[in-house]
Design a protein around this motif. Structure first.
Motif, PDB file in Angstrom:
ATOM      1  N   ALA A 206       0.816  -1.225   0.000  1.00 50.74           N
ATOM      2  CA  ALA A 206       0.000   0.000   0.000  1.00 50.74           C
ATOM      3  C   ALA A 206       0.851   1.278   0.000  1.00 50.74           C
ATOM      4  CB  ALA A 206      -0.926  -0.003   1.217  1.00 50.74           C
ATOM      5  N   ASN A 207       2.129   1.175   0.356  1.00 54.99           N
ATOM      6  CA  ASN A 207       2.907   2.414   0.540  1.00 54.99           C
ATOM      7  C   ASN A 207       4.159   2.537  -0.309  1.00 54.99           C
ATOM      8  OD1 ASN A 207       1.679   4.000   2.968  1.00 54.99           O
ATOM      9  ND2 ASN A 207       1.549   1.831   3.509  1.00 54.99           N
ATOM     10  N   ILE A 208       4.621   1.435  -0.905  1.00 55.43           N
ATOM     11  CA  ILE A 208       5.933   1.493  -1.569  1.00 55.43           C
ATOM     12  C   ILE A 208       5.920   2.432  -2.787  1.00 55.43           C
ATOM     13  CG2 ILE A 208       5.577  -0.617  -2.977  1.00 55.43           C
ATOM     14  CD1 ILE A 208       8.586  -1.228  -2.488  1.00 55.43           C
ATOM     15  N   ARG A 209       4.807   2.439  -3.538  1.00 55.24           N
ATOM     16  CA  ARG A 209       4.773   3.318  -4.713  1.00 55.24           C
ATOM     17  C   ARG A 209       4.807   4.787  -4.282  1.00 55.24           C
ATOM     18  NH1 ARG A 209       1.422  -1.071  -6.170  1.00 55.24           N
ATOM     19  NH2 ARG A 209       1.779  -1.929  -8.254  1.00 55.24           N
ATOM     20  N   SER A 210       4.060   5.121  -3.232  1.00 53.77           N
ATOM     21  CA  SER A 210       4.030   6.519  -2.760  1.00 53.77           C
ATOM     22  C   SER A 210       5.406   6.931  -2.234  1.00 53.77           C
ATOM     23  CB  SER A 210       3.014   6.696  -1.628  1.00 53.77           C
ATOM     24  OG  SER A 210       1.814   6.102  -1.964  1.00 53.77           O
ATOM     25  N   ALA A 211       6.062   6.062  -1.471  1.00 55.53           N
ATOM     26  CA  ALA A 211       7.379   6.398  -0.926  1.00 55.53           C
ATOM     27  C   ALA A 211       8.400   6.563  -2.047  1.00 55.53           C
ATOM     28  CB  ALA A 211       7.832   5.314   0.048  1.00 55.53           C
ATOM     29  N   TRP A 212       8.244   5.766  -3.118  1.00 56.22           N
ATOM     30  CA  TRP A 212       9.163   5.822  -4.260  1.00 56.22           C
ATOM     31  C   TRP A 212       8.923   7.107  -5.065  1.00 56.22           C
ATOM     32  CZ3 TRP A 212       7.757   5.406  -9.590  1.00 56.22           C
ATOM     33  CH2 TRP A 212       8.824   5.238 -10.469  1.00 56.22           C
ATOM     34  N   ALA A 213       7.642   7.447  -5.244  1.00 56.68           N
ATOM     35  CA  ALA A 213       7.290   8.599  -6.079  1.00 56.68           C
ATOM     36  C   ALA A 213       7.552   9.924  -5.377  1.00 56.68           C
ATOM     37  CB  ALA A 213       5.810   8.509  -6.481  1.00 56.68           C
ATOM     38  N   ASN A 214       7.414   9.942  -4.070  1.00 57.78           N
ATOM     39  CA  ASN A 214       7.679  11.171  -3.298  1.00 57.78           C
ATOM     40  C   ASN A 214       8.263  10.780  -1.949  1.00 57.78           C
ATOM     41  OD1 ASN A 214       7.764  13.508  -1.852  1.00 57.78           O
ATOM     42  ND2 ASN A 214       5.547  13.893  -1.875  1.00 57.78           N
ATOM     43  N   GLY A 215       9.591  10.811  -1.884  1.00 59.98           N
ATOM     44  CA  GLY A 215      10.300  10.374  -0.679  1.00 59.98           C
ATOM     45  C   GLY A 215       9.909  11.157   0.561  1.00 59.98           C
ATOM     46  N   TYR A 216       9.377  12.354   0.363  1.00 62.07           N
ATOM     47  CA  TYR A 216       9.066  13.205   1.532  1.00 62.07           C
ATOM     48  C   TYR A 216       7.658  12.965   2.081  1.00 62.07           C
ATOM     49  CZ  TYR A 216      13.622  15.141   1.043  1.00 62.07           C
ATOM     50  OH  TYR A 216      14.995  15.244   1.013  1.00 62.07           O
ATOM     51  N   ASN A 217       7.011  11.931   1.582  1.00 63.26           N
ATOM     52  CA  ASN A 217       5.698  11.540   2.122  1.00 63.26           C
ATOM     53  C   ASN A 217       5.944  10.796   3.447  1.00 63.26           C
ATOM     54  OD1 ASN A 217       3.359  10.102   2.786  1.00 63.26           O
ATOM     55  ND2 ASN A 217       2.754   9.873   0.631  1.00 63.26           N
ATOM     56  N   ILE A 218       5.825  11.531   4.547  1.00 67.64           N
ATOM     57  CA  ILE A 218       6.232  10.987   5.855  1.00 67.64           C
ATOM     58  C   ILE A 218       5.366   9.797   6.278  1.00 67.64           C
ATOM     59  CG2 ILE A 218       4.860  12.633   7.251  1.00 67.64           C
ATOM     60  CD1 ILE A 218       8.336  11.922   8.339  1.00 67.64           C
ATOM     61  N   GLU A 219       4.092   9.849   5.899  1.00 65.70           N
ATOM     62  CA  GLU A 219       3.204   8.749   6.288  1.00 65.70           C
ATOM     63  C   GLU A 219       3.605   7.455   5.559  1.00 65.70           C
ATOM     64  OE1 GLU A 219      -0.914   9.881   6.070  1.00 65.70           O
ATOM     65  OE2 GLU A 219      -1.502   7.782   6.302  1.00 65.70           O
ATOM     66  N   ALA A 220       3.891   7.597   4.258  1.00 64.91           N
ATOM     67  CA  ALA A 220       4.328   6.419   3.492  1.00 64.91           C
ATOM     68  C   ALA A 220       5.643   5.898   4.059  1.00 64.91           C
ATOM     69  CB  ALA A 220       4.478   6.775   2.015  1.00 64.91           C
ATOM     70  N   ARG A 221       6.547   6.817   4.421  1.00 68.95           N
ATOM     71  CA  ARG A 221       7.853   6.395   4.968  1.00 68.95           C
ATOM     72  C   ARG A 221       7.672   5.676   6.314  1.00 68.95           C
ATOM     73  NH1 ARG A 221      11.925   6.187   1.228  1.00 68.95           N
ATOM     74  NH2 ARG A 221      12.499   8.234   0.421  1.00 68.95           N
ATOM     75  N   MET A 222       6.778   6.179   7.152  1.00 73.69           N
ATOM     76  CA  MET A 222       6.539   5.521   8.445  1.00 73.69           C
ATOM     77  C   MET A 222       5.962   4.120   8.224  1.00 73.69           C
ATOM     78  SD  MET A 222       6.758   6.000  11.794  1.00 73.69           S
ATOM     79  CE  MET A 222       7.124   4.307  12.203  1.00 73.69           C
ATOM     80  N   ASN A 223       4.998   4.036   7.306  1.00 75.85           N
ATOM     81  CA  ASN A 223       4.387   2.729   7.032  1.00 75.85           C
ATOM     82  C   ASN A 223       5.391   1.747   6.440  1.00 75.85           C
ATOM     83  OD1 ASN A 223       1.862   3.330   8.035  1.00 75.85           O
ATOM     84  ND2 ASN A 223       1.140   4.193   6.100  1.00 75.85           N
ATOM     85  N   MET A 224       6.317   2.251   5.628  1.00 73.41           N
ATOM     86  CA  MET A 224       7.344   1.373   5.067  1.00 73.41           C
ATOM     87  C   MET A 224       8.288   0.864   6.167  1.00 73.41           C
ATOM     88  SD  MET A 224       6.899   0.779   1.886  1.00 73.41           S
ATOM     89  CE  MET A 224       8.492   0.042   1.507  1.00 73.41           C
ATOM     90  N   LEU A 225       8.657   1.764   7.094  1.00 71.51           N
ATOM     91  CA  LEU A 225       9.527   1.336   8.206  1.00 71.51           C
ATOM     92  C   LEU A 225       8.836   0.270   9.048  1.00 71.51           C
ATOM     93  CD1 LEU A 225      11.311   4.412   9.875  1.00 71.51           C
ATOM     94  CD2 LEU A 225      12.387   2.377   8.907  1.00 71.51           C
ATOM     95  N   GLU A 226       7.544   0.490   9.284  1.00 68.35           N
ATOM     96  CA  GLU A 226       6.743  -0.466  10.062  1.00 68.35           C
ATOM     97  C   GLU A 226       6.636  -1.807   9.318  1.00 68.35           C
ATOM     98  OE1 GLU A 226       5.288   0.997  12.899  1.00 68.35           O
ATOM     99  OE2 GLU A 226       4.514  -0.924  13.611  1.00 68.35           O
ATOM    100  N   GLY A 227       6.389  -1.726   8.014  1.00 66.97           N
ATOM    101  CA  GLY A 227       6.289  -2.943   7.200  1.00 66.97           C
ATOM    102  C   GLY A 227       7.605  -3.713   7.202  1.00 66.97           C
ATOM    103  N   SER A 228       8.697  -2.981   7.061  1.00 71.07           N
ATOM    104  CA  SER A 228      10.023  -3.616   7.059  1.00 71.07           C
ATOM    105  C   SER A 228      10.315  -4.273   8.407  1.00 71.07           C
ATOM    106  CB  SER A 228      11.055  -2.543   6.719  1.00 71.07           C
ATOM    107  OG  SER A 228      12.336  -2.988   7.021  1.00 71.07           O
ATOM    108  N   LEU A 229       9.915  -3.591   9.472  1.00 70.91           N
ATOM    109  CA  LEU A 229      10.110  -4.132  10.828  1.00 70.91           C
ATOM    110  C   LEU A 229       9.323  -5.445  11.011  1.00 70.91           C
ATOM    111  CD1 LEU A 229      10.938  -3.296  13.961  1.00 70.91           C
ATOM    112  CD2 LEU A 229       8.512  -2.825  14.085  1.00 70.91           C
TER     113      LEU A 229
END
Ligand SMILES: [Fe+2]
Length: 386
Positions: free
Chosen positions: A227-250
């Motif tokens: 749900a978040n990898i495309r948004s984090a890739w397209a706009n690295g400064y999307n803090i919500e996508a970045r938080m969700n990616m960190l959580e997913g990776s964890l």
């Protein structure tokens, strides 16, 4: 149903959220650290993230030393260099700040500081004999999950092979996850590390050692990353996508630390070892071919994965569902502009037989794979993705 006795182990303490890095001085104090050694890489130093951490530590500890050149796919020689510097600094707490490489080097240096045995005798499973100095891991990309795994992967440049140290003593005492530290990660690295996290979750979910607990973590990790990898890739400064990616990776890290990864990672290792293909990229290239090979071994589980990835699909046929899930993963890899063939990675075709032999040596991971694999299978799978 899995009736085997299972264990679940993870990192002692996880501090997570926007601004979590500010807790670092307190976490160091709680662990009794005063002479800190930071292991990081040139990208993190260049992005100013290391300076940010140094500022936080100013006046809070007696001394701080930094090794800022941890290379990707760290070779065994890097560990010797880092260990000497950590000994010279008399450090009593190690910080791994960066991606998987910096965190892995921090983990192994921590145990070497108290070990009577050299690194060569720690390579393998459960060969570390005692706890190292306390360590805090701070991921700056969302992917490896190294902050919650008891595994360190190093490159033996002489043998062109990846080698692993596996021990519960490699779990850090504390992990700090702050999405602000991941904002400047470029799109290519965001895609490669994010797809690695997704693959950890998919492999843990389909591992023969999956348990209800690791399934729960893997499913949530898959949902979060997809749900978040495309948004984090397209706009690295999307803090919500970045938080969700960190959580997913964890969560993916917690799942695979306990259920293991399977043959996708085994196929990726020779690509990293000999051709220095970044870890996430080599996994992405191998993912779908290996899943298609594996799915016949556990169609129910691969169908459940397909249903999770494609919730709107109406078919109840397990093969159709399993194939739909793999197709969705292919689309994701295309969207993220990750390579899909060995040719794109400039791997010569005549390397396939020796890479296939390399795969067969990764017995630690092949033991988790749902389908038994032969040398001939390994050659075919590499040929398929050429
Ligand atoms: Fe990985």
């Amino acid at each position: 149903m899995n009736c085997k006795i299972s264990y679940f182990k993870t990192t002692g303490k996880i501090v997570s959220g926007v601004g979590a890095i500010k807790t670092l001085p307190d976490e160091i104090r709680l662990l009794g650290g005063n002479r800190v050694f930071i292991l990081t890489d040139e990208g993190i130093v260049g992005a100013g993230i290391c300076d940010q951490v140094l500022q936080l530590l100013e006046g809070n500890v007696a001394s701080v030393s930094v090794y800022g050149k941890v290379p990707p796919e760290p070779p065994l020689e890097t560990i010797d260099e880092c260990l000497s510097l950590a000994q010279e600094a008399g450090c009593d707490l190690i910080i791994g700040l960066g991606g998987g490489s910096a965190m892995d080097v921090a983990k192994v240096v921590s145990v070497l500081l108290t070990s009577e045995k050299p690194l060569s005798q720690l390579i393998g499973i459960n060969l570390v004999e005692k706890a190292g100095v306390p360590k805090i891991l701070i991921p700056t990309s969302a992917g490896t999950g190294s902050e919650v795994t008891p595994i360190v992967i190093l490159t033996d440049q002489q043998e062109n092979l990846k080698k692993g140290v596996v021990s519960d003593f490699l779990f850090p005492e504390t992990a700090i996850l702050d999405p602000e530290l991941t904002l400047s990660l470029p799109p290519g690295a965001t895609a490669a590390s994010g797809i690695d996290a997704l693959i950890h979750a998919v492999e843990a979910y389909t591992s023969v050692n999956a348990t209800p607990m690791t399934d729960h973590l893997a499913v949530r990790a898959i949902e979060l990353v997809v749900a978040n990898i495309r948004s984090a890739w397209a706009n690295g400064y999307n803090i919500e996508a970045r938080m969700n990616m960190l959580e997913g990776s964890l969560l993916a890290g917690q799942a695979f630390a306990n259920a293991g990864v399977t043959a996708v990672h085994a196929f990726a290792y020779p690509l990293g070892g000999e051709f220095h293909v970044p870890h996430g990229v080599s996994n992405a290239v191998m993912l779908c071919a290996v899943l298609r090979f594996n799915m016949i071994a556990n169609l129910q589980k691969f169908a459940a994965l397909g249903k999770l990835l494609c919730p709107d699909i109406s078919s109840t046929d397990v093969k159709v569902l399993a194939e739909a899930g793999i197709r969705l993963l292919e689309e994701l890899i295309i969207d993220l502009k990750l390579p899909r063939t060995l040719r794109e990675l400039h791997v010569p075709k005549d390397a396939i037989p020796r890479m296939a032999e390399g795969v067969m040596k990764v017995t630690r991971l092949l033991a988790n794979n749902p389908r038994r694999l032969t040398l001939a299978d390994a050659k075919c799978i590499y040929q398929e993705v050429y």
